[in-house]
Scaffold this motif. Sequence first.
Motif, short mmCIF file in Angstrom:
data_model
loop_
_atom_site.label_atom_id
_atom_site.label_comp_id
_atom_site.label_asym_id
_atom_site.label_seq_id
_atom_site.Cartn_x
_atom_site.Cartn_y
_atom_site.Cartn_z
N HIS A 39 0.82 -1.21 0.00
CA HIS A 39 0.00 0.00 0.00
C HIS A 39 0.85 1.26 0.00
O HIS A 39 0.52 2.24 0.65
CB HIS A 39 -0.95 0.00 1.20
N ASP B 214 -6.76 4.91 0.36
CA ASP B 214 -6.01 4.25 1.44
C ASP B 214 -5.46 5.27 2.44
O ASP B 214 -4.46 4.99 3.12
CB ASP B 214 -4.86 3.42 0.87
N ASN C 64 -5.12 3.29 6.70
CA ASN C 64 -4.94 1.88 6.37
C ASN C 64 -4.43 1.18 7.63
O ASN C 64 -3.35 1.49 8.11
CB ASN C 64 -3.94 1.77 5.21
N ARG D 198 -9.96 -2.65 11.85
CA ARG D 198 -9.66 -2.73 10.43
C ARG D 198 -10.90 -2.50 9.54
O ARG D 198 -10.84 -1.85 8.51
CB ARG D 198 -9.07 -4.11 10.11
N SER E 271 -11.72 2.05 6.07
CA SER E 271 -12.12 2.74 4.84
C SER E 271 -13.11 3.88 5.16
O SER E 271 -13.10 4.91 4.48
CB SER E 271 -12.68 1.76 3.81
N SER F 180 -13.37 -1.36 0.26
CA SER F 180 -12.67 -2.37 1.06
C SER F 180 -13.55 -3.59 1.32
O SER F 180 -14.74 -3.45 1.61
CB SER F 180 -12.27 -1.71 2.38
N ASP G 13 -8.84 -0.96 -7.40
CA ASP G 13 -8.02 -1.40 -6.28
C ASP G 13 -7.76 -2.90 -6.37
O ASP G 13 -6.65 -3.37 -6.12
CB ASP G 13 -8.72 -1.04 -4.97
#
Length: 193
Positions: free
Chosen positions: A7, A41, A44, A52, A56, A88, A107
Amino acid sequence: MTQDSAHDLAHIKRVVVSAKQLAQAEGADLFIVVPAAWLHDLVNLPKNHPDRHLASAMAANEAAHFLQGLGYLDKALDAVKHSITAHSYSASVAPETIEAKVVQDADRLDAIGAIGIARCMMVGGQLGRKLYQTLDPFCEGREPDDAMYTVDHFYNKLLGLGDSFQTQAGRDEANHRTRFMKTFLDQLRSEIL
Ligand code: NI
């Protein structure tokens, strides 16, 4: 934050290139797609981070804050935010607009094809995984285990990614890149077995 080779800025630039191409093919609004691709991103979190699935949405909020300062209006801000949030997997938000579908496809394209092979090898190396299982390198008689073997990641994930694409232009390019990965695996087989 540790530098994540998957990333880095080069990833972002490739996603922007793909997003522009897909947007043109699909008639999506570049005014939404391009900033969403650049900023997707912005936040991230590592794969094992408890928040997690929120990363996004956090990226979307930061991006909107930044674009508001440039004079973007609410309607455009909402469109960019949705495109970033929905890109995501872990967010589990379905992309509802053509712009969001384009950003998600762009992506995902970066995980497959020649660049996907290269990224897969880099990540496997960074994590100290073996390149392949010597008795059955191509998972013909066993379950793939990509925590142990880098080549197994093709069978765990990469060869199946093409089924998750949202736009026709994205699917076409994903099929092209998937064929290339299969050619790579055929060549690898001819060299090691
Ligand atoms: Ni990305």
